[in-house]
Scaffold this motif. Structure first.
Motif, PDB file in Angstrom:
ATOM      1  N   LYS A   1       0.837  -1.201   0.000  1.00 19.52           N
ATOM      2  CA  LYS A   1       0.000   0.000   0.000  1.00 19.52           C
ATOM      3  C   LYS A   1       0.867   1.245   0.000  1.00 19.52           C
ATOM      4  N   ASN A   2       0.343   2.316  -0.594  1.00 24.40           N
ATOM      5  CA  ASN A   2       1.066   3.589  -0.595  1.00 24.40           C
ATOM      6  C   ASN A   2       0.849   4.306   0.733  1.00 24.40           C
ATOM      7  N   ARG A   3       1.404   5.508   0.883  1.00 20.34           N
ATOM      8  CA  ARG A   3       1.340   6.215   2.162  1.00 20.34           C
ATOM      9  C   ARG A   3      -0.076   6.629   2.548  1.00 20.34           C
ATOM     10  N   MET A   4      -0.985   6.700   1.569  1.00 21.54           N
ATOM     11  CA  MET A   4      -2.384   7.029   1.857  1.00 21.54           C
ATOM     12  C   MET A   4      -3.197   5.791   2.212  1.00 21.54           C
ATOM     13  N   GLY A   5      -2.578   4.614   2.159  1.00 24.91           N
ATOM     14  CA  GLY A   5      -3.268   3.388   2.514  1.00 24.91           C
ATOM     15  C   GLY A   5      -3.973   2.707   1.365  1.00 24.91           C
ATOM     16  N   LEU A   6      -3.759   3.207   0.140  1.00 24.56           N
ATOM     17  CA  LEU A   6      -4.386   2.595  -1.032  1.00 24.56           C
ATOM     18  C   LEU A   6      -3.537   1.435  -1.545  1.00 24.56           C
ATOM     19  N   LYS A   7      -4.188   0.353  -1.898  1.00 25.52           N
ATOM     20  CA  LYS A   7      -3.496  -0.834  -2.386  1.00 25.52           C
ATOM     21  C   LYS A   7      -2.922  -0.565  -3.776  1.00 25.52           C
ATOM     22  N   VAL A   8      -1.584  -0.718  -3.926  1.00 22.79           N
ATOM     23  CA  VAL A   8      -0.959  -0.502  -5.226  1.00 22.79           C
ATOM     24  C   VAL A   8      -0.542  -1.815  -5.886  1.00 22.79           C
ATOM     25  N   PHE A   9      -0.239  -2.826  -5.082  1.00 19.36           N
ATOM     26  CA  PHE A   9       0.097  -4.150  -5.599  1.00 19.36           C
ATOM     27  C   PHE A   9      -0.506  -5.218  -4.691  1.00 19.36           C
ATOM     28  N   GLU A  10      -0.989  -6.283  -5.299  1.00 17.31           N
ATOM     29  CA  GLU A  10      -1.420  -7.476  -4.576  1.00 17.31           C
ATOM     30  C   GLU A  10      -0.955  -8.645  -5.429  1.00 17.31           C
ATOM     31  N   LYS A  11       0.155  -9.242  -5.032  1.00 14.78           N
ATOM     32  CA  LYS A  11       0.809 -10.242  -5.878  1.00 14.78           C
ATOM     33  C   LYS A  11       1.121 -11.502  -5.086  1.00 14.78           C
ATOM     34  N   SER A  12       1.248 -12.594  -5.809  1.00 10.84           N
ATOM     35  CA  SER A  12       1.683 -13.859  -5.232  1.00 10.84           C
ATOM     36  C   SER A  12       3.206 -13.852  -5.108  1.00 10.84           C
ATOM     37  N   ILE A  13       3.712 -14.198  -3.934  1.00 11.51           N
ATOM     38  CA  ILE A  13       5.158 -14.237  -3.721  1.00 11.51           C
ATOM     39  C   ILE A  13       5.787 -15.288  -4.630  1.00 11.51           C
ATOM     40  N   GLN A  14       5.148 -16.426  -4.763  1.00 10.66           N
ATOM     41  CA  GLN A  14       5.674 -17.529  -5.576  1.00 10.66           C
ATOM     42  C   GLN A  14       5.848 -17.121  -7.037  1.00 10.66           C
ATOM     43  N   SER A  15       4.946 -16.295  -7.556  1.00  9.24           N
ATOM     44  CA  SER A  15       5.021 -15.928  -8.971  1.00  9.24           C
ATOM     45  C   SER A  15       6.172 -14.979  -9.277  1.00  9.24           C
ATOM     46  N   TYR A  16       6.794 -14.402  -8.247  1.00 14.11           N
ATOM     47  CA  TYR A  16       7.905 -13.486  -8.465  1.00 14.11           C
ATOM     48  C   TYR A  16       9.256 -14.073  -8.052  1.00 14.11           C
ATOM     49  N   GLN A  17       9.350 -15.379  -8.024  1.00 15.68           N
ATOM     50  CA  GLN A  17      10.618 -16.052  -7.754  1.00 15.68           C
ATOM     51  C   GLN A  17      11.270 -16.401  -9.077  1.00 15.68           C
ATOM     52  N   ASN A  18      12.580 -16.460  -9.089  1.00 17.18           N
ATOM     53  CA  ASN A  18      13.294 -16.911 -10.285  1.00 17.18           C
ATOM     54  C   ASN A  18      13.264 -18.431 -10.290  1.00 17.18           C
ATOM     55  N   LEU A  19      12.487 -18.977 -11.162  1.00 17.67           N
ATOM     56  CA  LEU A  19      12.368 -20.420 -11.240  1.00 17.67           C
ATOM     57  C   LEU A  19      13.280 -20.947 -12.337  1.00 17.67           C
ATOM     58  N   ASN A  20      14.084 -21.902 -11.988  1.00 23.40           N
ATOM     59  CA  ASN A  20      14.970 -22.537 -12.964  1.00 23.40           C
ATOM     60  C   ASN A  20      14.295 -23.797 -13.481  1.00 23.40           C
ATOM     61  N   ILE A  21      13.662 -23.667 -14.614  1.00 21.05           N
ATOM     62  CA  ILE A  21      12.965 -24.799 -15.216  1.00 21.05           C
ATOM     63  C   ILE A  21      13.564 -25.071 -16.573  1.00 21.05           C
TER      64      ILE A  21
END
Length: 75
Positions: free
Chosen positions: A50-70
């Protein structure tokens, strides 16, 4: 704070064109054109930023932002 969360935060902001300056237990400081501070909360595999005003700017899955070696081998 674990490495998965740090990696996800860095990748989320990198995708948005921001450089992460610091990460604490509940705040993130970034710089694009000017320095900005965000708060975040972890809920299972979900990170809500959330930004300083409390508005949600991102809601993401932690798993989807990992570097996956496939590796895929097609014969």
């Amino acid at each position: 704070m674990n490495d998965r969360v740090v990696k996800a935060i860095n990748n989320i902001f990198k995708e948005a064109g921001h450089k992460v300056i610091s990460i604490t237990e509940n705040t993130i400081t970034t710089r694009k054109f000017e320095e900005k501070t965000y708060t975040y909360k972890i809920d299972g595999d979900l990170i809500v930023i959330k930004n300083r005003m409390g508005l949600k700017v991102f809601e993401k899955s932690i798993q989807s932002y990992q570097n996956l070696n496939i590796s895929i081998i097609i014969e």
